[in-house]
Scaffold this active site. Structure first.
Site, PDB file in Angstrom:
ATOM      1  N   GLN A 118       0.848  -1.199   0.000  1.00  0.00           N
ATOM      2  CA  GLN A 118       0.000   0.000   0.000  1.00  0.00           C
ATOM      3  C   GLN A 118       0.884   1.249   0.000  1.00  0.00           C
ATOM      4  OE1 GLN A 118      -3.420  -0.513   3.061  1.00  0.00           O
ATOM      5  NE2 GLN A 118      -1.909  -2.040   3.635  1.00  0.00           N
ATOM      6  N   ASP A 120       6.055   5.062  -1.362  1.00  0.00           N
ATOM      7  CA  ASP A 120       7.381   5.673  -1.237  1.00  0.00           C
ATOM      8  C   ASP A 120       8.444   5.073  -2.155  1.00  0.00           C
ATOM      9  OD1 ASP A 120       8.079   3.205   0.039  1.00  0.00           O
ATOM     10  OD2 ASP A 120       7.463   4.002   1.982  1.00  0.00           O
ATOM     11  N   HIS A 174      -1.529   1.509  -4.152  1.00  0.00           N
ATOM     12  CA  HIS A 174      -1.964   2.894  -3.911  1.00  0.00           C
ATOM     13  C   HIS A 174      -1.134   3.903  -4.706  1.00  0.00           C
ATOM     14  CE1 HIS A 174      -4.144   1.747   0.100  1.00  0.00           C
ATOM     15  NE2 HIS A 174      -4.814   1.381  -0.972  1.00  0.00           N
ATOM     16  N   CYS A 212       0.579  19.562 -22.074  1.00  0.00           N
ATOM     17  CA  CYS A 212      -0.555  20.445 -22.353  1.00  0.00           C
ATOM     18  C   CYS A 212      -0.661  21.609 -21.360  1.00  0.00           C
ATOM     19  CB  CYS A 212      -1.852  19.645 -22.341  1.00  0.00           C
ATOM     20  SG  CYS A 212      -2.457  19.268 -20.692  1.00  0.00           S
ATOM     21  N   GLY A 235       3.154  -4.520   8.888  1.00  0.00           N
ATOM     22  CA  GLY A 235       3.157  -3.075   9.169  1.00  0.00           C
ATOM     23  C   GLY A 235       1.973  -2.319   8.617  1.00  0.00           C
ATOM     24  N   THR A 236       0.791  -2.922   8.718  1.00  0.00           N
ATOM     25  CA  THR A 236      -0.407  -2.196   8.300  1.00  0.00           C
ATOM     26  C   THR A 236      -1.447  -2.262   9.411  1.00  0.00           C
ATOM     27  OG1 THR A 236      -2.246  -2.080   6.710  1.00  0.00           O
ATOM     28  CG2 THR A 236      -1.183  -4.243   6.950  1.00  0.00           C
ATOM     29  N   SER A 237      -2.208  -1.164   9.559  1.00  0.00           N
ATOM     30  CA  SER A 237      -3.265  -1.153  10.576  1.00  0.00           C
ATOM     31  C   SER A 237      -4.438  -2.014  10.132  1.00  0.00           C
ATOM     32  CB  SER A 237      -3.725   0.291  10.839  1.00  0.00           C
ATOM     33  OG  SER A 237      -4.174   0.881   9.624  1.00  0.00           O
ATOM     34  N   ASN A 248       3.753  -6.846  13.155  1.00  0.00           N
ATOM     35  CA  ASN A 248       3.400  -5.468  13.495  1.00  0.00           C
ATOM     36  C   ASN A 248       4.046  -5.120  14.826  1.00  0.00           C
ATOM     37  OD1 ASN A 248       1.810  -3.006  14.236  1.00  0.00           O
ATOM     38  ND2 ASN A 248       0.602  -3.607  12.450  1.00  0.00           N
ATOM     39  N   CYS A 292       9.248  -4.536  12.298  1.00  0.00           N
ATOM     40  CA  CYS A 292       9.351  -5.585  11.267  1.00  0.00           C
ATOM     41  C   CYS A 292      10.718  -5.611  10.585  1.00  0.00           C
ATOM     42  CB  CYS A 292       8.202  -5.488  10.273  1.00  0.00           C
ATOM     43  SG  CYS A 292       8.170  -3.956   9.375  1.00  0.00           S
TER      44      CYS A 292
HETATM   45  C1  BJW Z   1       4.943  -1.060  12.448  1.00  0.00           C
HETATM   46  C2  BJW Z   1       6.117  -0.360  12.637  1.00  0.00           C
HETATM   47  C3  BJW Z   1       7.284  -1.117  12.552  1.00  0.00           C
HETATM   48  C4  BJW Z   1       4.571   1.045  12.812  1.00  0.00           C
HETATM   49  N1  BJW Z   1       7.204  -2.416  12.310  1.00  0.00           N
HETATM   50  N2  BJW Z   1       4.890  -2.356  12.219  1.00  0.00           N
HETATM   51  C5  BJW Z   1     -16.491   1.809   5.050  1.00  0.00           C
HETATM   52  C6  BJW Z   1     -16.232   0.444   5.112  1.00  0.00           C
HETATM   53  C7  BJW Z   1     -15.321  -0.159   4.238  1.00  0.00           C
HETATM   54  C8  BJW Z   1     -14.661   0.595   3.285  1.00  0.00           C
HETATM   55  C9  BJW Z   1     -14.927   1.945   3.226  1.00  0.00           C
HETATM   56  C10 BJW Z   1     -15.835   2.536   4.095  1.00  0.00           C
HETATM   57  N3  BJW Z   1     -15.869   3.871   3.810  1.00  0.00           N
HETATM   58  C11 BJW Z   1     -15.021   4.121   2.789  1.00  0.00           C
HETATM   59  C12 BJW Z   1     -14.446   2.950   2.421  1.00  0.00           C
HETATM   60  C13 BJW Z   1     -13.443   2.746   1.366  1.00  0.00           C
HETATM   61  C14 BJW Z   1     -12.084   3.305   1.753  1.00  0.00           C
HETATM   62  C15 BJW Z   1     -11.704   2.776   3.137  1.00  0.00           C
HETATM   63  O1  BJW Z   1     -11.243   1.651   3.302  1.00  0.00           O
HETATM   64  N4  BJW Z   1     -11.844   3.600   4.158  1.00  0.00           N
HETATM   65  C16 BJW Z   1     -11.558   3.165   5.522  1.00  0.00           C
HETATM   66  C17 BJW Z   1     -10.762   4.238   6.217  1.00  0.00           C
HETATM   67  C18 BJW Z   1     -12.842   2.778   6.199  1.00  0.00           C
HETATM   68  N5  BJW Z   1     -11.157   2.823   0.756  1.00  0.00           N
HETATM   69  C19 BJW Z   1     -10.973   3.467  -0.363  1.00  0.00           C
HETATM   70  O2  BJW Z   1     -11.522   4.528  -0.615  1.00  0.00           O
HETATM   71  C20 BJW Z   1     -10.065   2.805  -1.356  1.00  0.00           C
HETATM   72  N6  BJW Z   1     -10.741   2.676  -2.585  1.00  0.00           N
HETATM   73  C21 BJW Z   1     -11.838   1.928  -2.705  1.00  0.00           C
HETATM   74  O3  BJW Z   1     -12.335   1.321  -1.788  1.00  0.00           O
HETATM   75  O4  BJW Z   1     -12.315   1.951  -3.987  1.00  0.00           O
HETATM   76  C22 BJW Z   1     -13.562   1.312  -4.225  1.00  0.00           C
HETATM   77  C23 BJW Z   1     -13.367  -0.008  -4.851  1.00  0.00           C
HETATM   78  C24 BJW Z   1     -12.556  -0.967  -4.284  1.00  0.00           C
HETATM   79  C25 BJW Z   1     -12.432  -2.196  -4.862  1.00  0.00           C
HETATM   80  C26 BJW Z   1     -13.104  -2.465  -6.018  1.00  0.00           C
HETATM   81  C27 BJW Z   1     -13.897  -1.494  -6.626  1.00  0.00           C
HETATM   82  C28 BJW Z   1     -14.032  -0.256  -6.016  1.00  0.00           C
HETATM   83  C29 BJW Z   1      -8.841   3.652  -1.630  1.00  0.00           C
HETATM   84  C30 BJW Z   1      -8.002   3.779  -0.412  1.00  0.00           C
HETATM   85  C31 BJW Z   1      -6.859   4.743  -0.678  1.00  0.00           C
HETATM   86  C32 BJW Z   1      -6.047   4.973   0.588  1.00  0.00           C
HETATM   87  N7  BJW Z   1      -5.158   6.047   0.364  1.00  0.00           N
HETATM   88  C33 BJW Z   1      -4.128   6.317   1.345  1.00  0.00           C
HETATM   89  C34 BJW Z   1      -3.325   7.532   0.871  1.00  0.00           C
HETATM   90  C35 BJW Z   1      -2.443   7.118  -0.320  1.00  0.00           C
HETATM   91  C36 BJW Z   1      -1.579   8.235  -0.774  1.00  0.00           C
HETATM   92  C37 BJW Z   1      -0.682   8.713   0.307  1.00  0.00           C
HETATM   93  O5  BJW Z   1       0.198   7.964   0.768  1.00  0.00           O
HETATM   94  O6  BJW Z   1      -0.861   9.853   0.690  1.00  0.00           O
HETATM   95  O7  BJW Z   1      -3.274   5.169   1.477  1.00  0.00           O
HETATM   96  S1  BJW Z   1      -4.731   6.564   3.000  1.00  0.00           S
HETATM   97  C38 BJW Z   1      -3.420   5.720   3.797  1.00  0.00           C
HETATM   98  O8  BJW Z   1      -3.933   4.512   4.422  1.00  0.00           O
HETATM   99  C39 BJW Z   1      -2.487   5.242   2.681  1.00  0.00           C
HETATM  100  C40 BJW Z   1      -2.122   3.866   3.146  1.00  0.00           C
HETATM  101  O9  BJW Z   1      -1.669   3.094   2.067  1.00  0.00           O
HETATM  102  C41 BJW Z   1      -3.406   3.368   3.756  1.00  0.00           C
HETATM  103  C42 BJW Z   1      -3.227   2.238   4.734  1.00  0.00           C
HETATM  104  O10 BJW Z   1      -2.491   2.651   5.849  1.00  0.00           O
HETATM  105  P1  BJW Z   1      -1.402   1.679   6.501  1.00  0.00           P
HETATM  106  O11 BJW Z   1      -0.335   1.419   5.539  1.00  0.00           O
HETATM  107  O12 BJW Z   1      -2.071   0.528   7.106  1.00  0.00           O
HETATM  108  O13 BJW Z   1      -0.764   2.655   7.615  1.00  0.00           O
HETATM  109  P2  BJW Z   1      -1.275   2.944   9.097  1.00  0.00           P
HETATM  110  O14 BJW Z   1      -0.580   4.152   9.583  1.00  0.00           O
HETATM  111  O15 BJW Z   1      -2.741   2.906   9.199  1.00  0.00           O
HETATM  112  O16 BJW Z   1      -0.726   1.684   9.925  1.00  0.00           O
HETATM  113  C43 BJW Z   1       0.659   1.484  10.127  1.00  0.00           C
HETATM  114  C44 BJW Z   1       0.824   0.207  10.902  1.00  0.00           C
HETATM  115  O17 BJW Z   1       2.210  -0.070  11.006  1.00  0.00           O
HETATM  116  C45 BJW Z   1       0.271   0.274  12.331  1.00  0.00           C
HETATM  117  O18 BJW Z   1      -0.519  -0.873  12.588  1.00  0.00           O
HETATM  118  C46 BJW Z   1       1.522   0.298  13.209  1.00  0.00           C
HETATM  119  O19 BJW Z   1       1.328  -0.373  14.433  1.00  0.00           O
HETATM  120  C47 BJW Z   1       2.497  -0.445  12.337  1.00  0.00           C
HETATM  121  N8  BJW Z   1       3.894  -0.102  12.560  1.00  0.00           N
HETATM  122  N9  BJW Z   1       5.793   0.987  12.889  1.00  0.00           N
HETATM  123  C48 BJW Z   1       5.966  -2.995  12.159  1.00  0.00           C
HETATM  124  N10 BJW Z   1       8.488  -0.513  12.758  1.00  0.00           N
HETATM  125 ZN    ZN Z   2      -1.550  17.273 -19.841  1.00  0.00          ZN
END
Ligand code: BJW
Ligand code: ZN
Length: 274
Positions: A111, A114, A136, A186, A221-223, A247, A265
């Site tokens: 996800q 970077d 992503h 463009c 490393g994902t929530s 995690n 991790c």
């Molecule tokens: C360590 C550590 C160490 C720390 N060692 N561990 C209601 C219900 C269900 C779904 C939805 C809903 N309402 C809306 C939705 C959909 C929505 C969604 O899921 N929302 C939720 C918040 C509820 N999803 C979407 O909109 C996605 N699209 C979608 O669903 O399209 C529709 C569709 C799907 C499939 C088919 C057809 C249609 C798109 C999601 C896009 C997310 N974008 C972001 C930003 C990207 C750009 C950017 O980077 O700026 O992506 S948000 C952000 O969250 C980023 C990440 O990739 C993503 C996940 O976060 P991640 O990686 O888990 O990070 P953290 O901080 O949450 O967790 C870090 C973890 O690491 C923690 O657990 C720590 O403990 C751990 N950690 N240090 C090991 N050293």
């Molecule tokens: Zn263009």
């Protein structure tokens, strides 16, 4: 069911697996100095996700959103892969994979935007195309909001008007539209090539197939709160596969995991895998 932390037992599952998928999140890059989103120190603790990571937020205030992504780009440009990235990348080297899982294929679904896993794969195995999905998108891609042209762009800074603004992220400045990153084809306004809330992640069909086939999921490393990625481990468990969570702390659904390795991790992955 209580999750096991027994490395020998995990290794014996690894050894027998045929299709391994790793589903990675921001915690994988934490040891490289890249901020996570939701845990202590995470970006969404001090910045509002809905005013930075949605298409609506971008069209409402592209200057604010570009300032945020310029900060992220500058950090990622200077970062290097850590031992966690390298351990996963090593699984894409046939001899390394064969040593721990003789009959397996390995795919990384990240996800993270970077580019650090790509760098790690290139370091470990420059001659092979990595089995890697950046669902992503990428901080270093730009997409033209007018003509749709998508290009890799590693410029630092991405445009002169953003110079130095990464030092004052809490201190928003208003950059005129014409001074924000513009398309070479463009002159349209460019946006970062990342997937925002409400947008459809990349390569979902291919990833869906990999998840369907997987008999072992490494959840790193994902929530596990953002869908569709958060659903993949459940899908693997539902069809009888094994789930191993890596995690630093407890995360969503980890009580259902077969294995749970708590700790940073960049330490737990190399220990468990090799
Ligand atoms: C360590 C550590 C160490 C720390 N060692 N561990 C209601 C219900 C269900 C779904 C939805 C809903 N309402 C809306 C939705 C959909 C929505 C969604 O899921 N929302 C939720 C918040 C509820 N999803 C979407 O909109 C996605 N699209 C979608 O669903 O399209 C529709 C569709 C799907 C499939 C088919 C057809 C249609 C798109 C999601 C896009 C997310 N974008 C972001 C930003 C990207 C750009 C950017 O980077 O700026 O992506 S948000 C952000 O969250 C980023 C990440 O990739 C993503 C996940 O976060 P991640 O990686 O888990 O990070 P953290 O901080 O949450 O967790 C870090 C973890 O690491 C923690 O657990 C720590 O403990 C751990 N950690 N240090 C090991 N050293
Ligand atoms: Zn263009």
């Amino acid at each position: 069911m209580a999750s096991s932390k027994d490395i020998e037992q995990f290794r014996s599952v690894l050894r027998k697996s045929k299709n391994i998928v790793a589903i990675a999140g921001a915690g994988l890059s934490a040891a490289s100095g890249i901020p996570t989103f939701r845990d202590a120190g995470g970006l969404w603790r001090t910045h509002d996700a809905m005013s930075l990571a949605t298409p609506e937020a971008f069209f409402e205030n592209p200057s604010r959103v570009w300032q945020f992504y310029h900060y992220r780009r500058e950090k990622a440009l200077r970062a290097t892969p850590n031992a966690g990235h390298i351990a996963l990348a090593a699984l894409s080297v046939p001899e390394r994979l064969e040593a721990v899982a003789p009959t397996a294929r390995f795919t990384l679904v990240t996800q993270n935007v970077d580019g650090l896993s790509v760098k790690a794969f290139q370091n470990v195995c420059p001659s092979r195309e990595p089995e890697l999905f950046e669902m992503h998108g990428r901080l270093f891609d730009t997409i033209c909001t007018d003509c749709g042209d998508c290009k890799a762009n590693f410029d630092s800074p991405i445009c002169p008007a953003l110079t130095g603004t990464e030092e004052q992220l809490g201190n928003e400045i208003e950059i005129p539209l014409e001074d924000l990153p513009r398309c070479q084809e463009c002159t349209g306004l460019l946006r970062p090539g990342v997937v925002w809330f409400g947008e459809v992640p990349h390569q979902l069909e291919e990833i869906g197939q990999i998840v369907d086939d997987a008999d072992l999921a490494l959840v790193v490393g994902t929530s596990s709160t953002v869908y569709p990625a958060a659903g993949y481990a459940y899908e693997v468990a539902d069809h009888g596969g094994t789930v191993a969570v890596f995690n630093i702390q407890h995360s969503e659904g980890d009580e259902d995991a077969h294995f749970l390795f708590l700790g940073p991790c960049h330490e737990t992955l190399p220990l468990a895998l090799f």
